[in-house]
Enzyme design. Structure first.
Site, PDB file in Angstrom:
ATOM      1  N   TYR A  86      -7.139   2.638  -2.734  1.00 38.53           N
ATOM      2  CA  TYR A  86      -6.800   2.453  -1.316  1.00 38.53           C
ATOM      3  C   TYR A  86      -7.857   3.089  -0.416  1.00 38.53           C
ATOM      4  CZ  TYR A  86      -4.535   2.810   3.193  1.00 38.53           C
ATOM      5  OH  TYR A  86      -4.278   2.721   4.540  1.00 38.53           O
ATOM      6  N   GLU A 145      -9.563   9.461   6.434  1.00 39.57           N
ATOM      7  CA  GLU A 145      -8.646   8.866   5.461  1.00 39.57           C
ATOM      8  C   GLU A 145      -7.970   9.937   4.616  1.00 39.57           C
ATOM      9  OE1 GLU A 145      -7.553   5.780   5.026  1.00 39.57           O
ATOM     10  OE2 GLU A 145      -8.684   5.172   6.793  1.00 39.57           O
ATOM     11  N   ASP A 204      -0.856  -0.845   3.089  1.00 36.07           N
ATOM     12  CA  ASP A 204      -0.090   0.392   3.078  1.00 36.07           C
ATOM     13  C   ASP A 204       1.351   0.064   3.457  1.00 36.07           C
ATOM     14  OD1 ASP A 204      -0.144  -0.066   5.801  1.00 36.07           O
ATOM     15  OD2 ASP A 204      -1.087   1.843   6.332  1.00 36.07           O
TER      16      ASP A 204
END
Length: 307
Positions: free
Chosen positions: A132, A47, A150
């Site tokens: 996120y 990520e 996103d």
């Protein structure tokens, strides 16, 4: 503020969209190594690396990083300069991300007894992990997150269901759509949809988009989106015509071909260039895709959405 368009869709339609998307993803999707693991450390590395970096470039860097520092404890023990040097050598963006990742590994090792927290709120206690990223790690490592939102997801929801261009509306709609207990596959699937089928230039038919039956953009040919302010050149395209067929059948239930034709093209003439033969070929393509069924009657052919 406008309500997300999904609030006006019957639950049966939403369930159909859920099943179709998960089936599409599970049948075939791009292979990334971090999709094959549920190790939260490996997921976190992917990520952080993927932030504003093309996934094709991330794959090799991720593999090398995990080979060099296979656990959070290994990374915590590493010299920070070496981690930053790796980041620079692989052109992974801001060096602060490497520093934060190194510090997060130290926190897991020293403050969490080597165990990653599984809740999004707790994951945000790690250095450099915002809402996120925390939600992504909770989803992909623990199947315990909310819907990920996103740019790709926003584009998909805006086009498919007319969700207003508002962060709150996108989050509300995304979470309403996500089936309970499926955050891992669901979030991967909806991001895959945005990356493979519903990019800035859509590939609806080529990618076999599972949401064509419900998609407003597919029905109208208007593929603008928050990150696509100008309408792509699809006016009059076959994709647009296929979308109009689905939109007309959704509105009217079942239609004979000669009643369907004028709803698809204003210049429809049964025996013309864009007539019954052209329309039958178009509808048969949709039938081959499992979206429409055709019934031959004594004097006509009737089309309807397949359920």
């Amino acid at each position: 503020m406008d309500e997300p368009e999904t609030d006006h869709l019957p639950e049966a339609s939403l369930e159909g969209a859920r099943v179709a998307l998960l089936s599409w993803y599970r049948e075939d999707h791009r292979s990334f190594p971090w999709r094959e693991t549920t190790d939260p450390y490996e997921v976190l590395v992917s990520e952080v690396m993927s932030q504003q970096t093309q996934l094709s470039r991330v794959v090799e860097a991720w593999r090398e990083f995990i080979e060099r520092w296979p656990t959070a404890a290994d990374l915590a023990d590493a010299d920070r300069a070496a981690v930053v040097g790796f980041w620079t050598d692989h052109s992974l963006g801001y060096n602060n991300r490497a520093k934060y990742l190194h510090e997060a590994a130290r926190q897991v090792t020293e403050e969490f007894d080597g165990q990653f927290p599984s809740e999004p709120a707790a994951l945000q206690e790690l250095m450099g992990v915002g809402p996120y990223t925390a939600n992504a790690v909770a989803s992909f490592a623990f199947n315990n997150g909310e819907a990920v939102v996103d740019t790709n997801v926003k584009r998909v929801l805006y086009r498919a269901f007319g969700v207003p261009d508002s962060d709150t509306a996108f989050e509300t709609a995304a979470n309403r759509l996500m089936p309970t207990g499926e955050s891992r596959d669901w979030n991967n699937a909806v991001m895959e949809l945005g990356g493979v089928a519903c990019g800035q230039t859509p590939r609806c038919d080529e990618a076999g988009c599972p949401w064509r039956e419900w998609c407003q953009a597919y029905a109208t040919g208007d593929f603008t989106a928050p990150d696509v302010p100008e309408q792509p050149a699809f006016e009059g395209s076959r994709r647009q015509m296929r979308g109009r067929v689905l939109g007309a059948l959704r509105e009217h239930g079942e239609l004979e071909l000669d009643d369907l034709g004028p709803l698809v093209r204003v210049d429809y003439v049964p025996d013309g260039t864009y007539g019954r033969e052209w329309l039958r070929e178009l509808v048969e393509d949709l039938a081959d895709d499992g979206l429409v069924s055709l019934e031959e009657r004594k004097t006509s052919t009737v089309a309807r959405l397949r359920r």
